[in-house]
Scaffold this motif. Structure first.
Motif, PDB file in Angstrom:
ATOM      1  N   ASP A 111       0.872  -1.180   0.000  1.00  0.00           N
ATOM      2  CA  ASP A 111       0.000   0.000   0.000  1.00  0.00           C
ATOM      3  C   ASP A 111       0.902   1.221   0.000  1.00  0.00           C
ATOM      4  O   ASP A 111       1.711   1.402   0.917  1.00  0.00           O
ATOM      5  CB  ASP A 111      -0.897   0.002   1.236  1.00  0.00           C
ATOM      6  N   ALA A 112       0.778   2.052  -1.031  1.00  0.00           N
ATOM      7  CA  ALA A 112       1.682   3.184  -1.212  1.00  0.00           C
ATOM      8  C   ALA A 112       1.263   4.400  -0.413  1.00  0.00           C
ATOM      9  O   ALA A 112       0.072   4.705  -0.290  1.00  0.00           O
ATOM     10  CB  ALA A 112       1.744   3.554  -2.695  1.00  0.00           C
ATOM     11  N   ASP A 113       2.267   5.096   0.126  1.00  0.00           N
ATOM     12  CA  ASP A 113       2.036   6.409   0.727  1.00  0.00           C
ATOM     13  C   ASP A 113       1.823   7.397  -0.423  1.00  0.00           C
ATOM     14  O   ASP A 113       2.324   7.183  -1.539  1.00  0.00           O
ATOM     15  CB  ASP A 113       3.255   6.856   1.534  1.00  0.00           C
ATOM     16  N   ALA A 114       1.102   8.481  -0.171  1.00  0.00           N
ATOM     17  CA  ALA A 114       0.927   9.522  -1.191  1.00  0.00           C
ATOM     18  C   ALA A 114       2.310  10.004  -1.624  1.00  0.00           C
ATOM     19  O   ALA A 114       3.202  10.159  -0.806  1.00  0.00           O
ATOM     20  CB  ALA A 114       0.108  10.680  -0.629  1.00  0.00           C
ATOM     21  N   VAL A 122       0.330   7.394 -12.194  1.00  0.00           N
ATOM     22  CA  VAL A 122      -0.868   7.922 -11.544  1.00  0.00           C
ATOM     23  C   VAL A 122      -0.479   8.409 -10.149  1.00  0.00           C
ATOM     24  O   VAL A 122       0.370   7.812  -9.496  1.00  0.00           O
ATOM     25  CB  VAL A 122      -1.962   6.831 -11.451  1.00  0.00           C
ATOM     26  N   ALA A 123      -1.117   9.480  -9.702  1.00  0.00           N
ATOM     27  CA  ALA A 123      -0.837  10.016  -8.375  1.00  0.00           C
ATOM     28  C   ALA A 123      -2.123  10.181  -7.587  1.00  0.00           C
ATOM     29  O   ALA A 123      -3.201  10.371  -8.168  1.00  0.00           O
ATOM     30  CB  ALA A 123      -0.136  11.368  -8.492  1.00  0.00           C
ATOM     31  N   VAL A 124      -2.000  10.102  -6.262  1.00  0.00           N
ATOM     32  CA  VAL A 124      -3.132  10.434  -5.404  1.00  0.00           C
ATOM     33  C   VAL A 124      -3.546  11.861  -5.768  1.00  0.00           C
ATOM     34  O   VAL A 124      -2.702  12.741  -5.907  1.00  0.00           O
ATOM     35  CB  VAL A 124      -2.749  10.319  -3.911  1.00  0.00           C
ATOM     36  N   GLY A 125      -4.836  12.064  -5.980  1.00  0.00           N
ATOM     37  CA  GLY A 125      -5.344  13.372  -6.393  1.00  0.00           C
ATOM     38  C   GLY A 125      -5.723  13.423  -7.867  1.00  0.00           C
ATOM     39  O   GLY A 125      -6.438  14.329  -8.293  1.00  0.00           O
ATOM     40  N   ASP A 126      -5.251  12.457  -8.677  1.00  0.00           N
ATOM     41  CA  ASP A 126      -5.620  12.421 -10.099  1.00  0.00           C
ATOM     42  C   ASP A 126      -7.104  12.101 -10.246  1.00  0.00           C
ATOM     43  O   ASP A 126      -7.671  11.344  -9.456  1.00  0.00           O
ATOM     44  CB  ASP A 126      -4.816  11.355 -10.854  1.00  0.00           C
ATOM     45  N   SER A 127      -7.708  12.645 -11.274  1.00  0.00           N
ATOM     46  CA  SER A 127      -9.119  12.366 -11.566  1.00  0.00           C
ATOM     47  C   SER A 127      -9.235  11.047 -12.326  1.00  0.00           C
ATOM     48  O   SER A 127      -8.240  10.524 -12.861  1.00  0.00           O
ATOM     49  CB  SER A 127      -9.700  13.489 -12.421  1.00  0.00           C
ATOM     50  N   THR A 172      -7.663   8.310  -4.161  1.00  0.00           N
ATOM     51  CA  THR A 172      -7.334   8.516  -2.747  1.00  0.00           C
ATOM     52  C   THR A 172      -6.247   7.566  -2.246  1.00  0.00           C
ATOM     53  O   THR A 172      -5.529   7.909  -1.320  1.00  0.00           O
ATOM     54  CB  THR A 172      -8.580   8.354  -1.867  1.00  0.00           C
ATOM     55  N   THR A 173      -6.149   6.378  -2.826  1.00  0.00           N
ATOM     56  CA  THR A 173      -5.119   5.416  -2.430  1.00  0.00           C
ATOM     57  C   THR A 173      -4.677   4.609  -3.646  1.00  0.00           C
ATOM     58  O   THR A 173      -5.427   4.447  -4.606  1.00  0.00           O
ATOM     59  CB  THR A 173      -5.600   4.430  -1.340  1.00  0.00           C
ATOM     60  N   ILE A 174      -3.447   4.085  -3.541  1.00  0.00           N
ATOM     61  CA  ILE A 174      -2.887   3.231  -4.600  1.00  0.00           C
ATOM     62  C   ILE A 174      -2.185   2.065  -3.918  1.00  0.00           C
ATOM     63  O   ILE A 174      -1.447   2.252  -2.961  1.00  0.00           O
ATOM     64  CB  ILE A 174      -1.886   4.009  -5.481  1.00  0.00           C
TER      65      ILE A 174
END
Length: 189
Positions: A111-114, A122-127, A172-174
């Motif tokens: 589970d990746a941290d932001a 892809v990044a946390v916050g992407d639509s 929100t999470t990756i």
């Protein structure tokens, strides 16, 4: 004769080494000095951070034994919460940016941290539209807890995947790992 030429050469070399430059004159522009040996040495190349992919995180491969990863990285796993042999979440000091799921001693998920880079970009916050542009093979399914949200899955090789959670607005999470662990809605206890 040969000795006197050698002595002259040595004296000239020593004079050059001990020569002091005169202090700068008022209004003069200081001259750049010759580069030192340290300036001529190339700086070490920056080390790229590990990247999360469906198959692993940096040198850590999903399906590997935690003990082997600890030995290879020279880092001991620190459990988050109570350590349960059946399923625990751990962090390795030399694998920053992720929490690893370990089931019966085997690393099954991360589970990746932001801010942790991944192979999709892809990044946390992407639509959702940004995710689809970066990963056209993404599959969207309904979120278990958020009526407007989605689980976004990009399958890898051999039963691996990257799974992103999206709340109806943005990621929100990756996480990534082996099926079925990567698809678990919750982590270990």
């Amino acid at each position: 004769m040969k000795i006197s030429i050698a002595l002259i050469a040595i004296a000239a070399a020593l004079a050059g080494c001990s020569r002091q430059d005169a202090p700068p004159q008022a209004g003069s522009v200081p001259q750049a000095s010759a580069p030192s040996a340290v300036q001529g040495v190339a700086a070490p190349a920056p080390v790229a951070p590990p990247v999360l992919s469906p198959e692993g995180y940096g040198a850590i491969r999903f399906g590997a034994k935690l003990a082997d990863a600890e030995k290879a990285l020279g880092s001991k796993a620190e459990p988050e919460g109570a350590r349960d042999p059946a399923c625990s979440m751990v962090r390795l000091g030399k694998a920053p940016g992720v929490r690893l799921m370990v089931e019966n001693g085997v690393i099954t998920r991360a589970d990746a941290d932001a801010g942790t880079p991944n192979s999709l970009g892809v990044a946390v916050g992407d639509s959702l539209a940004q995710v689809r542009a970066k990963a056209p093979a993404v599959e969207a399914g309904p979120h278990k807890y958020l009526p407007e949200g989605h689980y976004l899955t990009v399958k890898g090789k051999g039963g691996t995947a990257i799974v992103m959670e999206e709340d109806g607005t943005s990621v929100t999470t990756i996480r990534a790992g082996l099926q079925p662990a990567v698809a678990y809605v919750e982590t270990c206890g």
